[in-house]
Design an enzyme around this catalytic site. Structure first.
Site, PDB file in Angstrom:
ATOM      1  N   GLU A   1      21.192  41.501 -19.475  1.00  8.12           N
ATOM      2  CA  GLU A   1      20.270  41.895 -20.554  1.00  8.12           C
ATOM      3  C   GLU A   1      19.235  40.801 -20.807  1.00  8.12           C
ATOM      4  O   GLU A   1      18.075  41.078 -21.086  1.00  8.12           O
ATOM      5  CB  GLU A   1      21.048  42.190 -21.847  1.00  8.12           C
ATOM      6  CG  GLU A   1      21.654  43.580 -21.852  1.00  8.12           C
ATOM      7  CD  GLU A   1      21.814  44.124 -23.265  1.00  8.12           C
ATOM      8  OE1 GLU A   1      20.831  44.145 -24.026  1.00  8.12           O
ATOM      9  OE2 GLU A   1      22.954  44.506 -23.615  1.00  8.12           O
TER      10      GLU A   1
ATOM     11  N   GLY B   1      34.486  49.558 -23.924  1.00  6.63           N
ATOM     12  CA  GLY B   1      33.975  48.499 -23.049  1.00  6.63           C
ATOM     13  C   GLY B   1      34.979  47.368 -22.980  1.00  6.63           C
ATOM     14  O   GLY B   1      35.582  47.006 -23.995  1.00  6.63           O
TER      15      GLY B   1
ATOM     16  N   HIS C   1      14.709  40.556 -20.173  1.00  4.20           N
ATOM     17  CA  HIS C   1      13.642  40.117 -21.092  1.00  4.20           C
ATOM     18  C   HIS C   1      12.619  39.215 -20.408  1.00  4.20           C
ATOM     19  O   HIS C   1      11.583  38.915 -20.998  1.00  4.20           O
ATOM     20  CB  HIS C   1      14.247  39.327 -22.265  1.00  4.20           C
ATOM     21  CG  HIS C   1      14.951  40.174 -23.274  1.00  4.20           C
ATOM     22  ND1 HIS C   1      14.277  40.949 -24.183  1.00  4.20           N
ATOM     23  CD2 HIS C   1      16.260  40.376 -23.519  1.00  4.20           C
ATOM     24  CE1 HIS C   1      15.153  41.589 -24.946  1.00  4.20           C
ATOM     25  NE2 HIS C   1      16.364  41.255 -24.560  1.00  4.20           N
TER      26      HIS C   1
ATOM     27  N   GLY D   1      34.349  44.247 -21.125  1.00  3.52           N
ATOM     28  CA  GLY D   1      33.746  43.063 -20.506  1.00  3.52           C
ATOM     29  C   GLY D   1      34.037  41.837 -21.363  1.00  3.52           C
ATOM     30  O   GLY D   1      34.989  41.829 -22.144  1.00  3.52           O
ATOM     31  N   GLY D   2      33.198  40.818 -21.241  1.00  7.31           N
ATOM     32  CA  GLY D   2      33.408  39.564 -21.970  1.00  7.31           C
ATOM     33  C   GLY D   2      33.578  39.782 -23.464  1.00  7.31           C
ATOM     34  O   GLY D   2      34.548  39.316 -24.074  1.00  7.31           O
ATOM     35  N   LEU D   3      32.652  40.540 -24.073  1.00  6.97           N
ATOM     36  CA  LEU D   3      32.713  40.745 -25.529  1.00  6.97           C
ATOM     37  C   LEU D   3      33.959  41.496 -25.958  1.00  6.97           C
ATOM     38  O   LEU D   3      34.684  41.079 -26.857  1.00  6.97           O
ATOM     39  CB  LEU D   3      31.495  41.534 -26.014  1.00  6.97           C
ATOM     40  CG  LEU D   3      30.258  40.730 -26.350  1.00  6.97           C
ATOM     41  CD1 LEU D   3      29.189  41.652 -26.914  1.00  6.97           C
ATOM     42  CD2 LEU D   3      30.593  39.616 -27.341  1.00  6.97           C
TER      43      LEU D   3
ATOM     44  N   ALA E   1      27.148  41.320 -18.291  1.00  5.34           N
ATOM     45  CA  ALA E   1      26.264  42.298 -18.923  1.00  5.34           C
ATOM     46  C   ALA E   1      25.247  41.603 -19.817  1.00  5.34           C
ATOM     47  O   ALA E   1      24.066  41.962 -19.844  1.00  5.34           O
ATOM     48  CB  ALA E   1      27.083  43.300 -19.736  1.00  5.34           C
ATOM     49  N   THR E   2      25.690  40.584 -20.551  1.00  2.00           N
ATOM     50  CA  THR E   2      24.793  39.870 -21.457  1.00  2.00           C
ATOM     51  C   THR E   2      23.702  39.146 -20.669  1.00  2.00           C
ATOM     52  O   THR E   2      22.524  39.178 -21.035  1.00  2.00           O
ATOM     53  CB  THR E   2      25.611  38.870 -22.299  1.00  2.00           C
ATOM     54  OG1 THR E   2      26.671  39.582 -22.928  1.00  2.00           O
ATOM     55  CG2 THR E   2      24.761  38.212 -23.356  1.00  2.00           C
TER      56      THR E   2
ATOM     57  N   LYS F   1      20.844  44.893 -28.932  1.00  4.82           N
ATOM     58  CA  LYS F   1      19.850  43.841 -29.077  1.00  4.82           C
ATOM     59  C   LYS F   1      18.403  44.321 -29.013  1.00  4.82           C
ATOM     60  O   LYS F   1      17.570  43.826 -29.750  1.00  4.82           O
ATOM     61  CB  LYS F   1      20.094  42.778 -28.005  1.00  4.82           C
ATOM     62  CG  LYS F   1      21.425  42.046 -28.249  1.00  4.82           C
ATOM     63  CD  LYS F   1      21.496  40.716 -27.573  1.00  4.82           C
ATOM     64  CE  LYS F   1      21.815  40.894 -26.115  1.00  4.82           C
ATOM     65  NZ  LYS F   1      22.190  39.629 -25.478  1.00  4.82           N
TER      66      LYS F   1
END
Lengths: 345, 345
Positions: B185, B8, B189, B10-12, B181-182, B115
């Protein structure tokens, strides 16, 4: 079920006996002090231990002048783990006890709640002897070092470099003589004192010292093993770790909330501080004995994986063990039995 | 030296590349995304990864429609550990990736920052497959679950029974599209949404949703895996764990300090609360990626001891790895290179 022996029957050891009775997967099978030892494969009663002024008073006890050795030589095969709850004055006392334990042939996990840097260094230097003799020795597993050291090592993860770790503890106890050994160790940290001097002081001299300070001990830049434990764990160099605190020996209310602050620089170049604060209602007995049991549980797991030698609480976390289903009843029974004793006295 | 692959970009994943470059004992040797993969035994340059919109843009990359499999089949013997930094929408996505990894024959440590409860349950159910295939899989190792879960399990030690664990996080990011993506997610919720719905939304729809809320997401009683992780670790039943937070997608200042409060009853019958608070200057990138690396280090140690299967961050602590001696120079170089890119755009 983890079969535990407690070496030492002062404030910490006695409260550990009460705590273990409320926990699900530990059984207290042995306790000893200078007067003798008591062993029971079926488990020992917490209140009897808490009540006893000396171990020989406990039903079934064996008087002994060499109680640790006698206990271990005779019953070592029935013990999984040992909690060393002895006062460590002078510094080499617990390291010497550890050497004696090695000689008895005990195999298993040993946990201590040592505080001073020098003492933890001595234990660390026994690493290869523990390895050669089937022992996993976990040192500095109380509150500080212990709970707060692990918290600091964990909190460090948000940073690339740790710049400062400051541990400040607050302890409140209503009378100093419930924790004689701990208070003596604290006094040994004051300017003009050291473990050798304090070990020679009488209780009256300690009391006079406390009177001079209105029962309050203010401790700064203590020689506390959090520093080398965090250094061994690669978190930061020992000079960046400071420990201090305030102990009120006449008031069970804490003079200050126990906390650890971890300051570091992030990979993005920012400096920030994480803080871990303990609730004021948790006493020294809760914050030392709970973690000792938790690190012991981790130790049993690692022992099963073949780990031997010395580790510190900065290398590990503590694993939680649940309470017995009827622990509230047990707690109530303990409290009532102990209240009765106080009234009787 | 731990040779790491990041799945992956992305940001992370990109920030992890910058972080690893500042750390002493990790080497980033592979990165992949939907466009392809790049592998270099000598290590990859963090800035190139951070700059790339897709992995194929990176020098030396191999285009691939099956990049995870292609990377692992070809280079698995050169990898010690994998960080899965993929967006987990829908829930079964990362569990399916894990199954694919097993098939490639990779042996080593895998760490994720999952998560949702359901996703962690799926990973947990692969326990015996990981065991049979030489993998130690550490799940829920980010910030929450992760850093805060371990802190909660540690803090529990002062109590006999844990009554409540409340996790509250604050996240501030200047523009939502750095952490697409975060944020997706998080939206999953909210009432009326779920991972399936969000996975079908376009970026414009996400943006419209954020506009409706002035860029602020208020999250309560989230389905967060801290609950089952703490239950698996015997700390308390899942109903006693709640997670919520506030995410500001238009402001890098955190709307609230991230914290966890652990309330329990002591063996002396008192109810008390420990608190762990993260410094506001530590971003999501610090608090997720730092712990991931720390748990990975613990994982490497346990792997060497023969541990296989699934563990969570509630069972472990993270081990700290020091910065390179010249990390401040590296940090400066990274920041200047990335500033230049921003100015150029």
């Amino acid at each position: 079920m983890i079969n535990v022996a407690i070496l030492g029957c002062g404030g910490l050891g006695q409260n550990m006996a009460l705590l273990i009775e409320q926990k699900k997967n530990y059984k207290l099978v042995a306790v000893c002090d200078r007067s003798g030892y008591v062993f029971s494969e079926n488990g020992l009663d917490g209140v009897s231990i808490k009540r006893a002024k000396e171990v020989v008073e406990i039903k079934g006890a064996t008087p002994s002048e060499n109680s640790i050795i006698d206990l271990l030589v005779k019953h070592k095969d029935k013990l999984d783990a040992i909690f060393i709850a002895l006062p460590n004055l002078p510094n080499e006392f617990i390291p010497n006890v550890a050497k004696e334990i090695i000689k008895t042939g005990f195999k298993g996990v040993i946990v201590d709640a040592l505080k001073r840097t020098r003492a933890v260094e001595m234990i660390k230097s026994l690493d290869s002897e523990f390895q050669a003799n089937g022992i996993l020795y976990l040192t500095g597993c109380g509150a500080t070092p212990g709970l707060l050291t692990t918290a600091a090592a964990l909190a460090a993860q948000s940073f690339v470099e740790v710049l400062d770790i400051t541990i400040t503890f607050g302890v409140g106890i209503s009378t100093w003589d419930t924790y004689k050994a701990t208070i003596r160790e604290d006094i040994a940290h004051l300017p003009g004192f050291n473990p050798e001097i304090v070990s020679k002081m009488t209780d009256e001299e300690i009391e006079a010292e406390l009177n001079k300070r209105n029962g309050i001990l203010e401790l700064e830049h203590m020689e506390h093993a959090d520093d080398i434990m965090l250094e061994f764990a690669n978190v930061c160099s020992r000079e960046r770790v400071t420990t201090g605190g305030i102990v009120d020996t006449r008031n069970s209310k804490k003079p200050i909330s126990t906390n650890v602050k971890i300051t570091g620089r992030t990979f993005e170049g920012k400096v920030s501080t994480h803080t871990f604060v303990l609730g004021d209602e948790t006493t020294m007995a809760c914050n030392v004995n709970g973690p000792v049991l938790g690190f012991m549980k981790t130790g049993m797991w690692l022992y099963g994986l073949g780990v031997r030698g010395t580790l510190t609480s900065a290398d590990l976390t503590a694993r939680f063990d649940p309470a017995k289903e009827n622990y509230l009843e047990i707690q109530k029974r303990q409290q009532e039995a102990l209240k009765k004793v106080t009234v009787m006295q």
